[in-house]
Scaffold this active site. Structure first.
Site, short mmCIF file in Angstrom:
data_model
loop_
_atom_site.label_atom_id
_atom_site.label_comp_id
_atom_site.label_asym_id
_atom_site.label_seq_id
_atom_site.Cartn_x
_atom_site.Cartn_y
_atom_site.Cartn_z
N LYS A 106 10.54 -2.42 -10.00
CA LYS A 106 11.43 -2.04 -8.68
C LYS A 106 10.52 -1.96 -7.42
O LYS A 106 9.64 -1.53 -7.64
CB LYS A 106 11.97 -0.75 -8.88
CG LYS A 106 13.09 -0.56 -7.96
CD LYS A 106 13.22 1.14 -7.65
CE LYS A 106 12.41 1.49 -6.46
NZ LYS A 106 12.66 0.89 -4.98
N GLU A 146 -0.52 6.41 -8.97
CA GLU A 146 -1.72 6.26 -7.85
C GLU A 146 -0.91 6.77 -6.76
O GLU A 146 0.02 6.11 -6.07
CB GLU A 146 -2.08 4.76 -7.94
CG GLU A 146 -3.29 4.80 -6.82
CD GLU A 146 -3.11 4.59 -5.36
OE1 GLU A 146 -2.93 5.85 -4.62
OE2 GLU A 146 -2.95 3.56 -4.89
N CYS A 186 -3.59 3.41 1.06
CA CYS A 186 -3.84 4.76 0.25
C CYS A 186 -5.25 5.03 0.17
O CYS A 186 -5.78 6.05 0.48
CB CYS A 186 -3.54 4.86 -1.40
SG CYS A 186 -3.82 3.19 -2.31
N GLU A 201 -2.49 13.26 4.51
CA GLU A 201 -2.42 11.77 4.44
C GLU A 201 -1.39 11.29 5.52
O GLU A 201 -0.28 11.49 5.38
CB GLU A 201 -1.90 11.21 3.06
CG GLU A 201 -1.86 9.70 3.19
CD GLU A 201 -1.85 9.19 1.66
OE1 GLU A 201 -2.37 8.08 1.35
OE2 GLU A 201 -0.97 9.67 1.08
#
Length: 504
Positions: free
Chosen positions: A193, A268, A304, A404
């Protein structure tokens, strides 16, 4: 002149955004679609199918049949190696086309994608080649009987089964390869996906893998947002493993969903990675350029592992800031097909608002805005562009240093000694990556051992297809790459066999 993607859409000629289930391309059973808007202009790019729960069920059933009922999992090593190598070769052959499709998906500039290995088609091809080398090395062990006697004690690695592989939008080349290549190498089947914000790149890659000879049902694609498509996939009882790259919130939901069935999970989930710059760095200006480049070039900080915190020794603090500000002023935006363009917009309006909100909060919390901090207007007003932003004198416990942001925002924090730098580097919920800049080799290695992060780069940064990648703490679970990938896509089985009449 106002930026537009119209001519590029005509030149590239995107195919319809269809599902790929059991070797067939088609729309969703209920006809549902989602419209993708280009992040640099706001223009409609194309529609893609939104897979319903029923479509996901069909895809998982196809993958289940291909794993349980076909000869796929038992292919000989020679045949499987040849398939993975064909996959890598076709990706390389179509690299220019894939970069163009990606530019219409997530607006990563074609020049950046061609020149930076970590986001290139080349790294994806190398990942397939690397895993081809593992196929004939999926061995276990033969162990001496612990209690004596005449029997064999053996272990084997076997494919885990049906894998749900869920991708983010920012690095489709690398991340598709990191999930699909080890799955194919070990004999698993996959339901993939992609993010709705980068679907067409993934669909074209899957077409190439199909033409390489991946059998019917082994690789399936369901497209659409997290609800309903992703939610049904992560809760499906016939999925044996979920491999996900994306936000911590979704990762937490996946862990929750997997608990009742003990579905294997690899995650992750992002980071707040520090770049630690000491006073004896060989080139402070280069350290600054490397750090601000990771936050502003290419993906505009939407990566990331980007070093979004710079921990800088007080004696070179002003030098670092001046160099970083100079580099930030050189970043160019605009048409991703223009070779001179170096960076992308934020992926959508929601992310634009989020990043601007963090910038406002940084100012409110007392950080000093050195440069940037605003949305770009003029010819770029239709897109989600934010100027490269640097904050100085940031408190390491503040929002800017802890959360983040996923945008072109660098928080610069001063430190005085090595122990303080280690404490600041580790003072985070994340632990994905870090960089250390120092001419003292012993110091860099000490720092590498003391920083709690999955990847620590010394005096630079590099991605390698054969190395494990993943994080400590809330940066995720497990690793992708190298032997770690093979272990993550297999189950370890112990077999005991008597060689005589002994009772075991």
């Amino acid at each position: 002149m106002t930026l537009t993607m119209r001519s590029h859409l005509e030149d590239v000629g995107l195919k319809p955004g269809l599902l790929y289930i059991d070797g067939e391309w088609g729309g969703a059973v209920d006809g549902a679609t989602w419209t993708h808007h280009h992040p640099a202009t706001g223009e409609e790019v194309a529609d893609l199918a939104v897979a319903s729960a029923s479509d996901v069920d069909s895809a998982v059933a196809a993958a289940r049949r291909a794993f349980d009922e076909s000869d796929w999992a038992g292919w000989r090593a020679q045949r499987r190696i040849a398939l993975l190598r064909r996959c890598g070769a076709l990706l390389r052959e179509h690299a220019d086309e894939l970069r163009a499709v990606q530019a219409l998906d997530n607006s990563v500039p074609v020049g950046f994608g061609a020149g930076v290995y970590a986001v290139s088609v080349e790294v994806a091809a190398d990942v397939f080649d690397h895993h081809a080398g593992w196929v004939d090395k999926l061995g276990g062990e033969t162990l001496a009987p612990y209690q004596g006697g005449d029997h064999l004690a053996m272990t084997f690695r076997e494919p885990i089964g049906v894998v749900a592989a869920i991708l983010p939008w920012n690095a489709p080349f690398l991340l598709l390869a990191q999930k699909v290549a080890p799955a194919l190498a070990t004999g698993c089947t996959v339901v993939l996906k992609p993010s709705e914000y980068c679907t067409f790149t993934v669909l074209r890659m899957v077409e190439l893998l199909e033409s390489a000879g991946v059998p019917k049902g082994v690789l399936n694609v369901v497209t659409g947002p997290g609800d309903p498509t992703g939610e049904r996939l992560i809760t499906h009882p016939d999925v044996d493993k979920i491999s996900f790259t994306g936000s911590r919130a979704v990762g937490s939901r996946i862990v929750e969903a997997s608990a009742s069935t003990m579905t294997r999970v690899s995650l992750e989930l992002g980071g707040k990675s520090p770049a630690v710059v000491f006073d004896d760095a060989a080139d402070v200006g280069l350290a600054a350029a490397t750090t601000i480049g990771a936050v502003t070039l290419g993906l505009s900080g939407q990566a990331c592992v980007a070093n979004t915190r710079a921990l800088v020794h007080r004696s070179v603090y002003d030098e670092f800031l001046a160099a970083a500000e100079g580099m930030a002023g050189m970043v160019s935006y605009g048409d991703p097909f223009d070779p001179a363009v170096m960076s992308a917009p934020l992926i959508n309006g929601r992310q634009l608002d989020r990043v601007l909100g963090y910038i406002d909060k940084g100012t409110a919390e007392g950080a000093r805005l050195v440069t940037g901090g605003e949305r770009l207007g003029g010819d770029y007003a239709g897109g989600n562009f934010v100027a490269p932003t640097i904050f100085a004198d940031v408190d390491n416990s503040s929002t800017l240093a802890q959360e983040e942001i996923f945008g072109p925002v660098l928080a610069v924090v001063p430190f005085d000694d090595e122990d303080e730098a280690v404490a600041m580097a580790n003072d985070t919920e994340y632990g994905l990556g870090a960089s250390v800049f120092s001419a003292d080799a012993q110091r860099t290695f000490r720092m590498a051992r003391r920083i709690r992060a999955g990847t620590v780069c010394l005096n630079g940064f590099q991605i390698e297809p054969h190395l494990p990648f993943g994080g400590f703490k809330q940066s995720g679970l497990g690793r992708e790459g190298g032997r770690s990938s093979i272990e993550a896509y297999t189950e370890l089985k112990t077999v005991l066999m008597p060689l005589g009449d002994e009772m075991m």
